[in-house]
Scaffold this motif. Structure first.
Motif, PDB file in Angstrom:
ATOM      1  N   PHE A 170      27.921  54.732  41.906  1.00  0.00           N
ATOM      2  CA  PHE A 170      28.794  54.161  40.887  1.00  0.00           C
ATOM      3  C   PHE A 170      28.173  52.907  40.279  1.00  0.00           C
ATOM      4  O   PHE A 170      27.350  52.247  40.922  1.00  0.00           O
ATOM      5  CB  PHE A 170      30.155  53.778  41.486  1.00  0.00           C
ATOM      6  N   PRO A 171      28.581  52.567  39.053  1.00  0.00           N
ATOM      7  CA  PRO A 171      28.148  51.287  38.481  1.00  0.00           C
ATOM      8  C   PRO A 171      28.800  50.121  39.211  1.00  0.00           C
ATOM      9  O   PRO A 171      29.947  50.227  39.660  1.00  0.00           O
ATOM     10  CB  PRO A 171      28.607  51.367  37.023  1.00  0.00           C
ATOM     11  N   LEU A 172      28.075  49.028  39.341  1.00  0.00           N
ATOM     12  CA  LEU A 172      28.628  47.820  39.932  1.00  0.00           C
ATOM     13  C   LEU A 172      29.143  46.927  38.814  1.00  0.00           C
ATOM     14  O   LEU A 172      28.366  46.339  38.066  1.00  0.00           O
ATOM     15  CB  LEU A 172      27.558  47.082  40.748  1.00  0.00           C
ATOM     16  N   GLN A 173      30.453  46.833  38.690  1.00  0.00           N
ATOM     17  CA  GLN A 173      31.092  46.015  37.666  1.00  0.00           C
ATOM     18  C   GLN A 173      31.721  44.815  38.364  1.00  0.00           C
ATOM     19  O   GLN A 173      32.830  44.888  38.899  1.00  0.00           O
ATOM     20  CB  GLN A 173      32.122  46.839  36.893  1.00  0.00           C
ATOM     21  N   MET A 174      31.006  43.708  38.364  1.00  0.00           N
ATOM     22  CA  MET A 174      31.383  42.575  39.210  1.00  0.00           C
ATOM     23  C   MET A 174      32.730  41.973  38.847  1.00  0.00           C
ATOM     24  O   MET A 174      33.509  41.600  39.728  1.00  0.00           O
ATOM     25  CB  MET A 174      30.284  41.512  39.167  1.00  0.00           C
ATOM     26  N   GLU A 175      33.014  41.870  37.570  1.00  0.00           N
ATOM     27  CA  GLU A 175      34.293  41.291  37.182  1.00  0.00           C
ATOM     28  C   GLU A 175      35.444  42.101  37.752  1.00  0.00           C
ATOM     29  O   GLU A 175      36.475  41.558  38.167  1.00  0.00           O
ATOM     30  CB  GLU A 175      34.404  41.198  35.659  1.00  0.00           C
ATOM     31  N   THR A 176      35.263  43.405  37.791  1.00  0.00           N
ATOM     32  CA  THR A 176      36.269  44.283  38.386  1.00  0.00           C
ATOM     33  C   THR A 176      36.347  44.068  39.889  1.00  0.00           C
ATOM     34  O   THR A 176      37.433  43.965  40.467  1.00  0.00           O
ATOM     35  CB  THR A 176      35.916  45.748  38.097  1.00  0.00           C
ATOM     36  N   VAL A 177      35.211  44.006  40.531  1.00  0.00           N
ATOM     37  CA  VAL A 177      35.153  43.843  41.979  1.00  0.00           C
ATOM     38  C   VAL A 177      35.826  42.547  42.419  1.00  0.00           C
ATOM     39  O   VAL A 177      36.520  42.503  43.442  1.00  0.00           O
ATOM     40  CB  VAL A 177      33.684  43.874  42.458  1.00  0.00           C
ATOM     41  N   PHE A 178      35.656  41.474  41.641  1.00  0.00           N
ATOM     42  CA  PHE A 178      36.167  40.164  42.045  1.00  0.00           C
ATOM     43  C   PHE A 178      37.633  39.931  41.696  1.00  0.00           C
ATOM     44  O   PHE A 178      38.196  38.896  42.056  1.00  0.00           O
ATOM     45  CB  PHE A 178      35.314  39.054  41.411  1.00  0.00           C
ATOM     46  N   GLN A 179      38.254  40.872  40.996  1.00  0.00           N
ATOM     47  CA  GLN A 179      39.669  40.716  40.668  1.00  0.00           C
ATOM     48  C   GLN A 179      40.493  40.538  41.942  1.00  0.00           C
ATOM     49  O   GLN A 179      40.270  41.194  42.949  1.00  0.00           O
ATOM     50  CB  GLN A 179      40.174  41.946  39.906  1.00  0.00           C
ATOM     51  N   GLU A 180      41.463  39.618  41.871  1.00  0.00           N
ATOM     52  CA  GLU A 180      42.401  39.371  42.978  1.00  0.00           C
ATOM     53  C   GLU A 180      41.703  38.849  44.228  1.00  0.00           C
ATOM     54  O   GLU A 180      42.143  39.107  45.358  1.00  0.00           O
ATOM     55  CB  GLU A 180      43.202  40.644  43.297  1.00  0.00           C
ATOM     56  N   THR A 181      40.598  38.130  44.040  1.00  0.00           N
ATOM     57  CA  THR A 181      39.913  37.465  45.151  1.00  0.00           C
ATOM     58  C   THR A 181      39.583  36.034  44.724  1.00  0.00           C
ATOM     59  O   THR A 181      39.565  35.722  43.524  1.00  0.00           O
ATOM     60  CB  THR A 181      38.610  38.177  45.540  1.00  0.00           C
ATOM     61  N   PRO A 182      39.290  35.148  45.672  1.00  0.00           N
ATOM     62  CA  PRO A 182      38.892  33.776  45.319  1.00  0.00           C
ATOM     63  C   PRO A 182      37.596  33.718  44.521  1.00  0.00           C
ATOM     64  O   PRO A 182      37.277  32.682  43.938  1.00  0.00           O
ATOM     65  CB  PRO A 182      38.719  33.105  46.695  1.00  0.00           C
ATOM     66  N   LEU A 183      36.853  34.820  44.499  1.00  0.00           N
ATOM     67  CA  LEU A 183      35.544  34.817  43.851  1.00  0.00           C
ATOM     68  C   LEU A 183      35.624  34.952  42.336  1.00  0.00           C
ATOM     69  O   LEU A 183      34.637  34.681  41.642  1.00  0.00           O
ATOM     70  CB  LEU A 183      34.688  35.964  44.414  1.00  0.00           C
ATOM     71  N   LEU A 184      36.766  35.363  41.794  1.00  0.00           N
ATOM     72  CA  LEU A 184      36.860  35.598  40.355  1.00  0.00           C
ATOM     73  C   LEU A 184      36.660  34.309  39.560  1.00  0.00           C
ATOM     74  O   LEU A 184      35.925  34.296  38.565  1.00  0.00           O
ATOM     75  CB  LEU A 184      38.202  36.233  40.002  1.00  0.00           C
ATOM     76  N   GLN A 185      37.281  33.240  39.981  1.00  0.00           N
ATOM     77  CA  GLN A 185      37.138  31.971  39.271  1.00  0.00           C
ATOM     78  C   GLN A 185      35.691  31.496  39.299  1.00  0.00           C
ATOM     79  O   GLN A 185      35.149  31.033  38.295  1.00  0.00           O
ATOM     80  CB  GLN A 185      38.048  30.908  39.891  1.00  0.00           C
ATOM     81  N   TRP A 186      35.055  31.632  40.460  1.00  0.00           N
ATOM     82  CA  TRP A 186      33.624  31.273  40.571  1.00  0.00           C
ATOM     83  C   TRP A 186      32.779  32.113  39.613  1.00  0.00           C
ATOM     84  O   TRP A 186      31.924  31.583  38.896  1.00  0.00           O
ATOM     85  CB  TRP A 186      33.153  31.488  42.011  1.00  0.00           C
ATOM     86  N   TYR A 187      33.044  33.406  39.578  1.00  0.00           N
ATOM     87  CA  TYR A 187      32.260  34.306  38.745  1.00  0.00           C
ATOM     88  C   TYR A 187      32.424  33.976  37.260  1.00  0.00           C
ATOM     89  O   TYR A 187      31.464  34.054  36.480  1.00  0.00           O
ATOM     90  CB  TYR A 187      32.664  35.753  39.014  1.00  0.00           C
ATOM     91  N   ASN A 188      33.618  33.595  36.853  1.00  0.00           N
ATOM     92  CA  ASN A 188      33.877  33.267  35.450  1.00  0.00           C
ATOM     93  C   ASN A 188      33.220  31.951  35.029  1.00  0.00           C
ATOM     94  O   ASN A 188      33.015  31.709  33.835  1.00  0.00           O
ATOM     95  CB  ASN A 188      35.379  33.197  35.187  1.00  0.00           C
ATOM     96  N   GLN A 189      32.898  31.117  35.992  1.00  0.00           N
ATOM     97  CA  GLN A 189      32.305  29.820  35.681  1.00  0.00           C
ATOM     98  C   GLN A 189      30.786  29.791  35.828  1.00  0.00           C
ATOM     99  O   GLN A 189      30.109  29.009  35.171  1.00  0.00           O
ATOM    100  CB  GLN A 189      32.926  28.735  36.581  1.00  0.00           C
ATOM    101  N   VAL A 190      30.250  30.630  36.707  1.00  0.00           N
ATOM    102  CA  VAL A 190      28.808  30.605  36.984  1.00  0.00           C
ATOM    103  C   VAL A 190      28.027  31.164  35.801  1.00  0.00           C
ATOM    104  O   VAL A 190      28.512  32.042  35.071  1.00  0.00           O
ATOM    105  CB  VAL A 190      28.502  31.399  38.274  1.00  0.00           C
ATOM    106  N   VAL A 191      26.803  30.670  35.608  1.00  0.00           N
ATOM    107  CA  VAL A 191      25.917  31.161  34.549  1.00  0.00           C
ATOM    108  C   VAL A 191      24.729  31.856  35.220  1.00  0.00           C
ATOM    109  O   VAL A 191      23.814  31.181  35.713  1.00  0.00           O
ATOM    110  CB  VAL A 191      25.417  30.015  33.649  1.00  0.00           C
ATOM    111  N   PRO A 192      24.721  33.179  35.270  1.00  0.00           N
ATOM    112  CA  PRO A 192      23.677  33.902  35.998  1.00  0.00           C
ATOM    113  C   PRO A 192      22.256  33.515  35.597  1.00  0.00           C
ATOM    114  O   PRO A 192      21.363  33.432  36.446  1.00  0.00           O
ATOM    115  CB  PRO A 192      23.978  35.374  35.669  1.00  0.00           C
TER     116      PRO A 192
END
Length: 393
Positions: A170-192
Motif C-alpha cells: 500500500f502507499p504510505l500516506q503519512m498525514e492519514t497515518v498520523f490522524q488522531e495521534t499526538p504526531l499529527l501536530q508535529w507532522y503539520n509543523q515539520v519541514v521535511p
C-alpha cells in the motif's frame, strides 16, 4: 464493510468509510448489495419475447451470483480462514480493511524507490512464510494515486511480493497515518526538506502510529524472520539496557506506544540520529522499568512488556554486522533467535548476496526467502552473466 479498490491504483484511503460496520455487540450490515438482494430479488422469466427474456434471465443470474459471492466474501473476512478464500480478492482491499483483520506484520519503505532491493524482498517474504495466517503489509512512500503497478510490473521484486497470498503493498500516506495521534501536530509543523534524517525520522513516527492504531508487529526491512515470536507485547534488546525500535509488537491502543508518541513530540530533535527511534524506546522503557544486564539467554519482563534478550534478534551485534556477508567455517544455528537484523544501515559498502559465495547471508536467503533468492539473486546473476558474454562476443 468492503469497498472495492485496486491496490495497484490506490486512492486516499483516509476518506474511505466502510459500508458495513460492527457497533458494540450488535452487527449492523449496511451493504448496498445486501439491500439489493432483500428488496429486489432476482426476477423470474420475462414472458415478452423468448430471446430477450433468456438474455435478461442470464444477466439476472449473473448479478445474483455476484451478490452472493459478495456475501460469502464478507463472511470469509470475518473468519479465521481469510487467506484460504479467494486469494486474488486481496487486490480490492483498502489498508484499513487489512489492518483491521488484526495482528499485521508491518514494514515501511520511506524512500521514494518503487523497486524493493533483494534484502527488503527477503524480509517481507520470510515474514509471509513464517506468519502465513497473518497479513504482511509493506507501506511504500513512493506509491501514489497515479502509480500503476500490478503483478506484471517491470519491477521484479514488486511482482514477486504481490503474488504472495498474504502480502499487501500500500502507499504510505503519512498525514492519514498520523490522524488522531499526538504526531499529527508535529507532522503539520515539520519541514521535511530541512530535516537531516527525514527518511529515518518519518519511519520512526509512522511505525508508532500504525502499531498504536491497529496493533501487530513492526519490522525493519532488513529483518529476516526465522520462527514465530511468541509474545504480543514486546521490545527487542539490542544490548543490555538498550532497546531497539527495529522490531517491536503491541496490541492496538497500548499505553506504552501512546506515551512514546507523546515523548516523540515533546523531545523531538531530528538532528540526532536515533533520538526518535532506539533512544526513544530506551528512555521510555527505563521510565517504567528497572533495567538490568542480561545474564545468559533469559528475557526480561516489566508491566506485561517482554524485553527480549539480544539473542532473539541481534545475535550478531552491530560492530560485527559484516559477518553476515562472510563465509563461516560452521554456520550458527540461531536456535535462540526469532528473527535476524542484518544491520543494513551499517552496510555503507553495500555488500550484497552473491550466488555461490557460501556466505551466511546467502544461506539465510536460501532457507528463509527462497523465492527471492531464486528470482532476484540467481536469475539476475545469470542474466548479468549472459549480458557480459554477449558484450564480449
Amino acid at each position: 464493510m468492503l469497498r472495492t479498490v485496486w491496490v495497484s491504483s490506490p486512492g486516499r484511503w483516509a476518506l474511505r468509510e466502510p459500508d458495513c460496520h460492527r457497533d458494540g455487540k450488535h452487527t449492523s450490515w449496511r451493504c448496498g448489495f445486501v439491500r439489493t438482494i432483500i428488496q429486489h430479488p432476482c426476477p423470474r422469466h420475462d414472458s415478452k419475447g423468448p430471446g430477450k427474456a433468456r438474455m435478461l434471465k442470464k444477466i439476472q443470474i449473473c448479478l445474483c451470483l455476484f451478490f452472493v459471492s459478495g456475501i460469502l466474501y464478507e463472511i470469509s473476512l470475518l473468519s479465521s480462514c481469510f487467506f484460504s478464500y479467494m486469494p486474488m480478492s486481496k487486490h480490492f482491499l483498502t489498508p484499513e480493511q487489512v489492518l483491521n483483520l488484526g495482528k499485521s506484520i508491518i514494514f515501511l519503505e520511506t524512500t521514494e524507490r518503487l523497486e524493493p532491493p533483494p534484502l527488503v524482498s527477503c524480509s517481507v517474504e520470510s515474514a509471509a512464510r513464517i506468519y502465513q495466517d497473518r497479513p504482511v503489509i509493506l507501506f511504500m512512500k513512493g506509491l501514489t494515486n497515479n502509480t500503476a503497478l500490478d503483478l506484471n510490473s517491470s519491477y521484479a521484486a514488486f511482482s514477486l511480493l504481490s503474488s504472495m497470498k498474504n502480502v499487501f503493498i500500500f502507499p504510505l500516506q503519512m498525514e492519514t497515518v498520523f490522524q488522531e495521534t499526538p504526531l499529527l501536530q508535529w507532522y503539520n509543523q515539520v519541514v521535511p526538506e530541512q530535516e537531516k534524517n527525514w527518511v529515518h525520522v518519518s519511519s520512526d513516527a509512522s511505525r508508532l502510529a500504525l502499531i498504536w492504531k491497529y496493533g501487530g508487529i513492526y519490522m525493519d526491512t532488513d529483518v529476516i524472520s526465522i520462527r514465530p515470536i511468541p509474545k504480543e507485547s514486546f521490545l527487542a534488546a539490542q544490548k543490555s539496557q538498550f532497546s531497539s525500535n527495529g522490531i517491536f509488537g503491541f496490541p492496538a491502543h497500548h499505553k506504552f506506544i501512546w506515551d512514546c508518541m507523546e515523548n516523540f513530540v515533546l523531545k523531538y530533535n531530528g538532528n540526532i540520529w536515533g533520538n526518535q527511534g532506539p533512544f526513544l524506546m530506551t528512555r521510555m522503557l527505563k521510565a517504567i522499568c528497572n533495567l538490568t544486564d542480561f545474564k545468559g539467554i533469559e528475557d526480561h519482563s516489566c508491566q506485561n512488556i517482554s524485553f527480549f534478550n539480544p539473542q532473539r534478534f541481534y545475535p550478531i551485534p552491530y560492530p560485527a554486522w559484516s559477518r553476515y556477508y562472510k563465509v563461516w567455517d560452521r554456520s550458527p544455528n540461531f536456535n535462540h533467535s526469532y528473527a535476524l537484523h542484518l544491520w543494513n544501515f551499517m552496510n555503507h559498502n553495500r555488500k550484497t548476496v552473491v550466488a555461490g559465495s557460501n556466505t551466511l547471508a546467502e544461506k539465510l536467503y536460501k532457507t528463509y526467502c527462497p523465492t527471492t533468492y531464486k528470482n532476484l539473486i540467481l536469475k539476475r546473476q545469470a542474466e548479468g552473466f549472459h549480458t557480459l558474454r554477449e558484450d564480449a562476443a
